[in-house]
Scaffold this active site. Structure first.
Site, PDB file in Angstrom:
ATOM      1  N   THR A 180       0.871  -1.180   0.000  1.00  0.00           N
ATOM      2  CA  THR A 180       0.000   0.000   0.000  1.00  0.00           C
ATOM      3  C   THR A 180       0.904   1.225   0.000  1.00  0.00           C
ATOM      4  O   THR A 180       2.016   1.178   0.541  1.00  0.00           O
ATOM      5  CB  THR A 180      -0.889   0.054   1.249  1.00  0.00           C
ATOM      6  N   GLU A 326      -5.688  -3.769  -0.939  1.00  0.00           N
ATOM      7  CA  GLU A 326      -6.075  -5.014  -0.253  1.00  0.00           C
ATOM      8  C   GLU A 326      -7.226  -5.732  -0.948  1.00  0.00           C
ATOM      9  O   GLU A 326      -7.544  -6.869  -0.600  1.00  0.00           O
ATOM     10  CB  GLU A 326      -6.504  -4.699   1.193  1.00  0.00           C
ATOM     11  N   LYS A 436     -14.443  15.393  13.713  1.00  0.00           N
ATOM     12  CA  LYS A 436     -15.303  15.048  14.843  1.00  0.00           C
ATOM     13  C   LYS A 436     -15.626  16.327  15.597  1.00  0.00           C
ATOM     14  O   LYS A 436     -14.829  16.840  16.360  1.00  0.00           O
ATOM     15  CB  LYS A 436     -14.620  14.021  15.734  1.00  0.00           C
ATOM     16  N   TRP A 441     -20.084  13.540  13.471  1.00  0.00           N
ATOM     17  CA  TRP A 441     -19.105  13.373  12.401  1.00  0.00           C
ATOM     18  C   TRP A 441     -19.456  14.252  11.204  1.00  0.00           C
ATOM     19  O   TRP A 441     -20.596  14.301  10.766  1.00  0.00           O
ATOM     20  CB  TRP A 441     -19.067  11.926  11.932  1.00  0.00           C
TER      21      TRP A 441
END
Ligand code: ADP
Length: 537
Positions: A180, A326, A436, A441
């Site tokens: 990654t 992934e 936050k 959120w």
């Protein structure tokens, strides 16, 4: 049970054989560093990929050995994509935009034995060769002689002797690996089995995903070191599509020239590439004659809705997709279902701007902090978890990272999403990038995509900055278009109709550029460092 099917392994060797036998005359075009075009066919590719496999075996490659590549997108990289696995090796694509220290870490962590490297990238390799143990094979892309001390790729292929015989591979053997890019921490290795890549190729070419067929001329802008160029070299080869590779020339002008000249019908890349291309087209709307309806798969980061609309005006079709290293990487793809065709235009665009529906055999769910699945109600946010035959089960040699998987076998993506009742997944943020504010959120992605719909805004990234009262508040970092003007107040008013009041950023910073990752995404960690303590009025 008696009377069932043959035990036939799903391996890349079948794809290589098939492409050579069925599509010999189909073209493989590559742009070289000097901008000239190199033309091959599948017949050449077939011969050369097998010669590479043979030569690697003669040079001592053993089953499961890793062969790294440090290459741009071109014909020789495609040969490595198939030649290395055909030899029983594991193709390990290296990200040429990484710092040499990171490359050293990755090469040694993976235990690479061979390296195939473009001659134009030798200066990069020379910065790390003393710290690694690789046999380097150099591709003479410039036509200049390969410096002493390295193997010449063409001579290496020419040295392959006798008829190549494929080793008998099991489908669960490793064919490739990729680290990654480390947008969120130390690079982690993912190993792809033959089976995973083959099944991923089937899923990618479906009419309701990327619809790649023999009739296409496909050009991956996405680098072949970024999650297998999203599997395109595999899927395009499986169906015998013509392939066009841009080499190192990735600026909008060069890409548009190549789309036009090679009659490209399908292409793919990250949003920053397409934002540049759209801007260039808008400045010179009649300069290029592209194939009408050219499909552009956009992923790696969120495609702003304004961009999808903008390209529609040029009769170029954005297909928004989500994936990860992934997940090989294809996870979800956005198309409007036929029973939604009657939606009002704005709603239809909102659906196309989601990351879309999971591909067959990719299962998705969104889970809250307590581990409970949240409803598919288009509102409740949760962490996206996935599973399927091309989703990684672990990171290579990193047993300490197994908590990225749940006890019941799902992969935690680190992306926060909502899911619509119809199954459309919408990425709201990365867990680490969420704002936050007062216990609630705020999606930085939603805000920045809306900002990029303002005519004066070229690029926008929203980050969380500490706030004495609300814990965190959004800061919008904005790059204006050349010659355009807009004030913070104007931008806030522009956002106001689309968001709850408490979502609206009160902080704006105007900059000349937004730092990018090696894959061309906004590097928000760097932005956060750039604005460490925002002064609230
Ligand atoms: P890195 O983690 O280094 O960025 P990847 O290229 O594997 O490496 O990135 C996968 C991540 O990219 C996803 O977890 C997600 O956050 C983001 N991503 C990919 N596609 C999209 C998309 N269409 N919209 C929003 N985010 C995306």
């Amino acid at each position: 049970m008696n009377g069932t099917m043959m035990d036939y392994p799903l391996t890349l060797n079948h794809i290589l054989e098939r492409s050579g036998k069925l599509y010999g005359p189909v073209e493989i075009v590559s742009r070289l560093p000097d901008k000239s075009l190199h033309r091959h066919t599948y017949a050449d590719f077939y011969r050369r990929a097998r010669a590479l496999a043979q030569a690697l075996q003669q040079a001592g490659l053993e089953r499961g050995d890793r062969v790294a590549t440090l290459m741009w997108n071109h014909y020789a990289h495609l040969e490595a994509y198939f030649g290395v696995p055909a030899a029983g090796g594991v193709l390990h694509t290296l990200n040429l935009r990484l710092h040499p220290d990171d490359l050293v870490y990755i090469i040694n962590h993976a235990g690479d034995r061979f390296l195939i490297v473009d001659d134009v990238l030798l200066p990069l390799y020379q910065k790390l060769q003393d710290r690694t143990h690789l046999r380097a094979i150099v591709v003479p892309l410039t036509g200049r002689p390969v410096p002493p001390g390295y193997l010449d790729y063409e001579a290496f292929l020419a040295g392959a002797q006798g008829d190549f015989r494929y080793p008998e591979l099991a489908e669960d053997e490793a064919a490739g690996m990729c680290y990654t890019s480390g947008t969120t921490g130390k690079p982690k290795g993912v190993v792809y089995s033959h089976r995973a890549i083959v099944l991923h190729s089937f899923a990618s070419v479906m009419a309701d995903t990327l619809a790649i067929s023999q009739r296409d001329r496909a050009l991956p802008v996405v680098p072949m070191f970024h999650a297998n160029a999203w599997g395109l070299p595999f899927s395009a080869t499986m169906v015998g599509a013509a392939q066009v590779f841009p080499g190192p020339h990735l600026d909008p002008q060069s890409l548009l020239d190549l789309f036009q000249r090679e009659r490209v019908t399908f292409t793919a890349g990250v949003p920053t590439v397409w934002l540049g291309i759209l801007e260039t087209l808008q400045k010179q709307p009649h300069a290029w004659d592209l194939v009408p309806g050219m499909r552009m798969a956009v992923g790696g980061a969120a495609a702003p809705e304004s961009m999808i609309r903008g390209f529609d005006r040029f009769n170029l079709r954005v297909i928004h997709a989500w994936g990860m290293t992934e997940t090989t990487p294809l996870g979800t793809v956005s198309h409007l279902k036929s029973y939604l065709a009657g939606l009002p235009e704005d709603e239809a665009y909102a659906v196309r701007a989601t990351q879309g529906l999971p591909a067959p055999f990719v299962e998705v769910r969104a889970v809250d902090d307590a581990g409970a699945e949240v409803p598919w109600d288009a509102r409740t946010m949760g962490e996206l978890q996935v599973r399927g035959p091309w989703v990684a089960a672990e990171y290579y040699r990193q047993p300490d990272l197994l908590d990225n998987w749940t006890a019941d076998g799902w992969f935690r993506t680190g992306d926060v999403v909502t899911i619509k009742p119809e199954g459309y997944v919408k990425i709201m943020d990365r867990t680490k990038d969420l704002v936050k504010s007062g216990g609630e959120w705020i999606s930085s992605v939603d805000l920045e995509n809306a900002l990029m719909g303002h005519p004066a805004v070229r690029e926008a990234a929203v980050i969380a900055v500490p706030h004495p009262r609300w814990q965190e508040r959004p800061l919008a970092v904005v790059v204006l278009r050349e010659g355009a003007r807009a004030t913070a107040e104007e931008l806030r008013e522009f956002l106001a109709p689309s968001f709850a009041r408490w979502w609206l950023p009160e902080a704006f910073a105007f900059v000349t550029e937004i730092p990018r990752t090696s894959a061309g995404k906004f590097r928000k960690s760097a932005l956060r460092e750039q604005f460490p303590d925002w002064q609230w009025e």
